[in-house]
Design an enzyme around this catalytic site. Structure first.
Site, mmCIF file in Angstrom:
data_model
loop_
_atom_site.group_PDB
_atom_site.id
_atom_site.type_symbol
_atom_site.label_atom_id
_atom_site.label_comp_id
_atom_site.label_asym_id
_atom_site.label_seq_id
_atom_site.Cartn_x
_atom_site.Cartn_y
_atom_site.Cartn_z
ATOM 1 C CG HIS A 135 -9.895 5.860 3.477
ATOM 2 N ND1 HIS A 135 -11.215 5.547 3.279
ATOM 3 C CD2 HIS A 135 -9.207 4.692 3.318
ATOM 4 C CE1 HIS A 135 -11.332 4.267 3.014
ATOM 5 N NE2 HIS A 135 -10.136 3.725 3.040
ATOM 6 C CG MET A 151 -1.830 1.212 1.308
ATOM 7 S SD MET A 151 -3.137 1.215 0.061
ATOM 8 C CE MET A 151 -4.293 0.069 0.805
ATOM 9 C CB SER A 209 -10.546 2.628 6.109
ATOM 10 O OG SER A 209 -10.223 1.356 6.644
ATOM 11 C CG ASN A 228 -6.671 -1.555 -2.149
ATOM 12 O OD1 ASN A 228 -5.764 -1.010 -2.757
ATOM 13 N ND2 ASN A 228 -6.637 -2.828 -1.805
ATOM 14 C CE LYS A 240 -3.533 3.300 11.022
ATOM 15 N NZ LYS A 240 -2.758 3.160 9.787
ATOM 16 C CD GLU A 296 -6.549 1.006 9.871
ATOM 17 O OE1 GLU A 296 -7.606 1.637 9.785
ATOM 18 O OE2 GLU A 296 -5.473 1.418 9.381
ATOM 19 C CG ASP A 337 8.775 -0.570 6.618
ATOM 20 O OD1 ASP A 337 8.699 -1.008 7.781
ATOM 21 O OD2 ASP A 337 7.882 -0.731 5.771
ATOM 22 C CB VAL A 377 2.210 1.807 9.740
ATOM 23 C CG1 VAL A 377 3.414 2.549 9.167
ATOM 24 C CG2 VAL A 377 1.378 2.743 10.622
#
Length: 522
Positions: free
Chosen positions: A480, A353, A459, A483, A437, A432, A373, A430
């Protein structure tokens, strides 16, 4: 096998709310040979701005019409049946407003079965059936043609497509079975899966004819007359119909599974595992090589019912509705003059993503993009994905060599969040979970400027709660993406009570520059 004629569709019709009915208007045409062709014209009584669509009540009328014509054919009163549309429009497919309002999987299953029941009658009339596609044909409109014995196309038709995967569903009225068996698996993969995932790309009439979807193509100046004359020739045997792309034994046994395997790998690398519709469509195309048409239709019934009842379809319809109705004037957007300039973008995360985000930002904004990362290996993997995708675009001729090299040079990676110091817009992708976060935003906030914007792609989590740990919570917005990131046209901008007008305005401007449609949410 399901006997569609025994199913009671009255509850489906009762659920139809304010449907604009597309009527089936019949007239007899005497052909040059003296044969009689019953011509059905689909017309909803509106002009070209309101295309013909196929809802439950429309399907009931078409069903009754086809039953009457089958009786006439049995009596020898007609020699053929043809379907065409009102000026410029054949049919734009299922009535999405009706399908999206279905309240249960049972009703979703019935709309699938009803479509198969009615359109399937075109191959059971006792005489040949023709579709004279005189204009726009999408989804169920294309499936009317596929269920017919023969098909012609107007060379000026606006677009031909099966866009269902773009909307979170599958071609459910015969398209997933009939199309690959008509034009071969590779061509069907392009029409059913690849094109919808490429910003809902459509076919021009010549392309559709070259693929083998249509048997003949005629000029708009005399399209109906030419189609009628051609049909007369088919009926008397003077016109031979050759299905040049119909799959043979070698394709069915060797090329078919190989093409499916390649397509599955491409889906996994390009859209990831989340969207269900392309994978269900792929499964149906894979299975279309075997079994009967009736079995193929039953598989479509189940797949369409599952998807119509899914959250993915609801989200797709939400996005589609907002794009259609609000794209020209975004609701809730502050004055665009308040937006901060974005000269460098940071992406927290280097998974699929996050890598898709980075690719989109660098392509559309053409500014430096930095990904990060927890390990260099993950960063390197993300960079490899991005560089490979740029190479694919270059190989397809969508980027020239100079632009491709420039984009590659703009994307870099790091494991040191201090490198984010000069980023104006930082977005996370990252795990959910609120605490994760919060942690990554706390780490980044130590280094970025006080007026830099932070964005979360969550989301489901509370954006306000995520921002509660920040020194400057007013800088955080929800951003958001639906996808797959590259395909879906909508971005939801979530404004917290603390968010500044500058942060929200920046989010709207960034979305516009990404060629997405933004809608505000609180």
């Amino acid at each position: 096998m399901t006997d569609y004629s025994t199913i009671d569709f009255s509850d489906l019709e009762q659920a139809s709310v304010d449907e604009v009915i597309t009527h089936s208007i019949v007239r007899d045409v005497t052909l040059a040979s003296g044969r009689t062709l019953a011509l059905i014209t689909l017309h909803n009584g509106r002009d070209h701005k309101r295309p013909n669509t196929l809802g439950p009540l429309t399907l009931r009328e078409l069903s009754d019409t086809l039953d009457e014509l089958a009786e006439r054919a049995a009596k020898g009163e007609i020699d053929a049946v043809a379907v065409t549309g009102k000026p410029y429009i054949f049919a734009a497919g299922a009535d999405l407003s009706q399908i999206s309002s279905l309240s249960s999987r049972d009703l979703a299953l019935k709309i699938a079965q009803r479509g198969h029941h009615v359109l399937g009658k075109l191959s059971e009339l006792g005489v040949p059936s023709f579709s004279f596609v005189n204009g726009l044909a999408l989804g169920g409109g294309v499936e009317i043609a596929l269920n017919s014995t023969y098909r012609t196309i107007d060379s000026s038709a606006a677009a031909i497509a099966l866009p269902e995967v773009f909307l979170g569903i599958i071609p459910g009225w015969g398209g997933a079975y009939l199309l690959p068996n008509l034009i071969g698996i590779e061509n069907a993969l392009e029409v059913v899966i690849s094109n919808p995932l490429k910003q809902n790309r459509t076919l021009k009439p010549q392309q559709a004819y070259d693929l083998g979807i249509f048997d003949a193509i005629f000029s708009p100046a005399n399209f109906l007359e030419a189609s009628l004359s051609w049909a007369d020739g088919v009926l008397d045997g003077s016109v031979a119909v050759e299905r040049k792309n119909a799959p043979g034994k070698i394709e069915r046994s060797i090329k078919w599974p190989a093409a499916i395997k390649i397509a599955r790998g491409m889906l996994e690398s390009s859209v990831g595992p989340m969207p269900r519709s392309p994978y269900r469509a792929l499964d149906l195309l894979e299975q279309a090589v075997k079994g009967t048409k009736e079995e193929g239709f039953e598989r479509e019934d189940e797949a369409l019912a599952d998807l119509v009842a899914s959250d993915e379809f609801a989200a797709s319809m939400y996005a589609f509705d907002l794009v259609q109705k609000r794209a020209k004037r975004p609701v809730g957007a502050p004055d665009k003059d308040l937006a901060r300039p974005v000269t460098k973008v940071g992406v927290i995360g280097a998974g699929l993503m996050a890598s898709q985000f980075a690719l989109l930002f660098v392509r559309r904004l053409q500014v430096p993009v930095l990904i990060t990362d927890v390990s260099q290996d993950r960063v390197d993997k993300g960079l490899t994905y991005i560089y490979d995708e740029i190479a694919k675009l270059e190989g397809k001729g969508r980027l020239d060599a100079d632009t491709a090299n420039q984009l590659r040079a703009l994307v870099t990676g790091t494991t040191d969040k201090a490198d984010f110091a000069d980023c104006d817009f930082v977005i996370e992708a990252v795990f959910e979970e609120t605490s994760v976060k919060q942690q990554v935003f706390r780490e980044v906030e130590e280094f970025i400027a006080d007026d830099a914007i932070l964005a979360t792609n969550t989301s489901s989590l509370s954006v306000e709660e995520i921002g509660s740990v920040l020194a400057h919570p007013e800088r955080l917005v929800g951003f958001h993406f639906f996808n797959p990131v590259a395909v879906m046209p909508l971005v939801e901008v979530v404004r917290t009570p603390q968010a500044s007008d500058a942060a929200v305005s920046t989010a709207f401007v960034v979305a516009k520059n990404l060629r997405k449609n933004a809608i505000a949410s609180a």
